[in-house]
Scaffold this motif. Structure first.
Motif, short mmCIF file in Angstrom:
data_model
loop_
_atom_site.label_atom_id
_atom_site.label_comp_id
_atom_site.label_asym_id
_atom_site.label_seq_id
_atom_site.Cartn_x
_atom_site.Cartn_y
_atom_site.Cartn_z
N ALA A 1 0.81 -1.21 0.00
CA ALA A 1 0.00 0.00 0.00
C ALA A 1 0.85 1.27 0.00
N ASP A 2 2.00 1.22 0.67
CA ASP A 2 2.87 2.40 0.70
C ASP A 2 3.32 2.78 -0.71
N GLU A 3 3.59 1.77 -1.52
CA GLU A 3 4.00 2.07 -2.89
C GLU A 3 2.85 2.66 -3.70
N CYS A 4 1.65 2.14 -3.50
CA CYS A 4 0.48 2.73 -4.18
C CYS A 4 0.32 4.20 -3.79
N TYR A 5 0.54 4.49 -2.53
CA TYR A 5 0.48 5.87 -2.06
C TYR A 5 1.56 6.71 -2.73
N GLY A 6 2.78 6.17 -2.78
CA GLY A 6 3.88 6.88 -3.43
C GLY A 6 3.60 7.11 -4.91
N ASN A 7 3.06 6.10 -5.59
CA ASN A 7 2.72 6.26 -7.00
C ASN A 7 1.70 7.36 -7.21
N MET A 8 0.70 7.40 -6.32
CA MET A 8 -0.32 8.44 -6.43
C MET A 8 0.25 9.83 -6.20
N ILE A 9 1.16 9.93 -5.24
CA ILE A 9 1.80 11.22 -4.97
C ILE A 9 2.56 11.69 -6.21
N HIS A 10 3.35 10.81 -6.80
CA HIS A 10 4.09 11.18 -8.00
C HIS A 10 3.14 11.54 -9.14
N THR A 11 2.07 10.78 -9.27
CA THR A 11 1.08 11.04 -10.32
C THR A 11 0.51 12.45 -10.20
N CYS A 12 0.15 12.83 -8.99
CA CYS A 12 -0.44 14.16 -8.78
C CYS A 12 0.59 15.27 -8.93
N VAL A 13 1.82 15.03 -8.50
CA VAL A 13 2.87 16.04 -8.66
C VAL A 13 3.12 16.30 -10.14
N ILE A 14 3.19 15.24 -10.94
CA ILE A 14 3.41 15.40 -12.38
C ILE A 14 2.24 16.16 -13.01
N TYR A 15 1.03 15.89 -12.56
CA TYR A 15 -0.15 16.58 -13.10
C TYR A 15 -0.16 18.06 -12.70
N LEU A 16 0.11 18.33 -11.44
CA LEU A 16 0.05 19.71 -10.94
C LEU A 16 1.25 20.54 -11.37
N TYR A 17 2.37 19.88 -11.61
CA TYR A 17 3.61 20.58 -12.00
C TYR A 17 4.16 19.91 -13.26
N PRO A 18 3.53 20.17 -14.41
CA PRO A 18 3.87 19.44 -15.64
C PRO A 18 5.27 19.70 -16.20
N ASN A 19 5.88 20.82 -15.85
CA ASN A 19 7.23 21.09 -16.35
C ASN A 19 8.25 20.17 -15.66
N THR A 20 9.12 19.60 -16.46
CA THR A 20 10.13 18.68 -15.93
C THR A 20 10.96 19.31 -14.83
N THR A 21 11.29 20.59 -15.00
CA THR A 21 12.13 21.27 -14.02
C THR A 21 11.42 21.47 -12.68
N ASP A 22 10.10 21.31 -12.66
CA ASP A 22 9.34 21.43 -11.42
C ASP A 22 9.12 20.09 -10.74
N HIS A 23 8.81 19.04 -11.51
CA HIS A 23 8.49 17.77 -10.85
C HIS A 23 9.67 16.82 -10.71
N LEU A 24 10.68 16.92 -11.59
CA LEU A 24 11.78 15.96 -11.49
C LEU A 24 12.60 16.11 -10.21
N PRO A 25 12.91 17.33 -9.77
CA PRO A 25 13.64 17.45 -8.49
C PRO A 25 12.89 16.81 -7.32
N PHE A 26 11.55 16.92 -7.33
CA PHE A 26 10.76 16.28 -6.28
C PHE A 26 10.85 14.77 -6.39
N ILE A 27 10.72 14.24 -7.60
CA ILE A 27 10.82 12.79 -7.80
C ILE A 27 12.19 12.29 -7.37
#
Length: 237
Positions: free
Chosen positions: A121-147
Motif C-alpha cells: 500500500a505504501d508504494e500505491c500511495y507513493g505512485n499516487m503522490i508522483h502522479t499528482c505532482v506530475i499533473y500539478l507541476y507538468p514542467n520537468t524542471t518542477d516535478h523531477l527534483p521532487f521525484i
C-alpha cells in the motif's frame, strides 16, 4: 528582369558595405531565419512559437515506466536519469509513468479504481503522490527534483514526500488533495492503461522507451549510460 523575379519576396541590397534584408510580404516566411525575423520585428514571436517548438520536436522522447519503492527504479532515477536531467535536458523530453507492476480493479459501488502494488500500500500511495505532482507541476524542471528527492530518501512515504515538497517548488497540500480525489484516482488509471498497453508489454521495471520504442539492448544501454544513449539517438536521420 530575372534578378527582380528572384528577389520579389525578399529584397536584398547593400547599405554601408553590409547586407540588409527587407521583410517578406508573406508572414509564412518571417521565421525562416533570424535575419528575416529581425527585419520583420518578430524575433520574440518566432522564438516562442516556431523555433522553440521546432527544437522541442527535435528532442529525444524518453519515457520511464516505474514504481516508487522499486530499488532498481530508485537507483536508475537517482543516477542515470538525474545525471541526464542535469547535463542534457536541452535535447531530451523526460516523461515519468509511476505505475509499474501494479494492477487495478474497478469498483462499481464507488466508481473508483482500487490499486494493488508490488511493494504494498505504501508504494500505491507513493505512485499516487508522483502522479499528482506530475499533473500539478507538468514542467520537468518542477516535478523531477521532487521525484529525485523522494526516490533518494529512505523513510515513511508521506513524511518523505512532505520533506521533499519543502525542498522544492511543490505545494504538498495541493498534492494531498489531489491524491484523495476522484481526479487523482482517474489520473492513476490513465497511467495504468498507458503501462498495460505498452508494445512490447513491459516485463519488469524500470522499463524505458526511447521515441516510443523499447528493446533489450536499449534498456541495458540506458541503465549503464543513459546520456550516451540519448546523445546517440539525438537527431538521428
Amino acid at each position: 528582369m530575372y534578378v527582380s523575379l528572384i528577389f520579389s519576396t525578399i529584397l536584398v541590397f547593400y547599405i554601408h558595405g553590409g547586407l540588409a534584408i527587407n521583410c517578406p510580404k508573406s508572414p509564412a516566411k518571417w521565421c525562416d531565419n533570424k535575419n528575416i525575423a529581425k527585419a520583420c520585428g518578430v524575433i520574440e514571436q518566432c522564438n516562442k512559437y516556431v523555433w522553440k517548438v521546432r527544437d522541442m520536436n527535435d528532442r529525444v522522447n524518453l519515457s520511464i515506466y516505474y514504481e516508487t519503492l522499486c530499488p532498481d527504479c530508485r537507483q536508475f532515477i537517482t543516477t542515470q536519469v538525474w545525471n541526464a536531467y542535469q547535463s542534457i535536458l536541452s535535447i531530451v523530453n523526460i516523461s515519468f509513468v509511476p505505475y509499474g507492476n501494479a494492477r487495478e480493479i474497478y469498483r462499481p459501488e464507488t466508481k473508483l479504481y482500487q490499486f494493488y502494488c508490488q511493494h504494498g500500500a505504501d508504494e500505491c500511495y507513493g505512485n499516487m503522490i508522483h502522479t499528482c505532482v506530475i499533473y500539478l507541476y507538468p514542467n520537468t524542471t518542477d516535478h523531477l527534483p521532487f521525484i529525485y528527492c523522494t526516490e533518494s530518501t529512505e523513510g515513511d512515504v508521506g513524511t518523505v514526500a512532505e520533506q521533499c515538497a519543502e525542498k522544492t517548488t511543490v505545494d504538498f497540500d495541493k498534492v494531498s488533495a489531489c491524491v484523495q480525489s476522484r481526479l487523482g484516482n482517474q489520473l492513476q488509471h490513465v497511467y495504468a492503461a498507458q503501462t498495460d498497453n505498452l508494445k512490447p508489454p513491459h516485463q519488469y521495471v524500470p522499463w524505458v522507451t526511447v521515441n516510443g520504442e523499447h528493446t533489450e539492448d536499449m534498456e541495458q544501454e540506458a541503465e549503464k549510460d543513459l546520456i550516451g544513449l540519448i546523445c546517440k539517438t539525438y537527431k538521428v536521420i
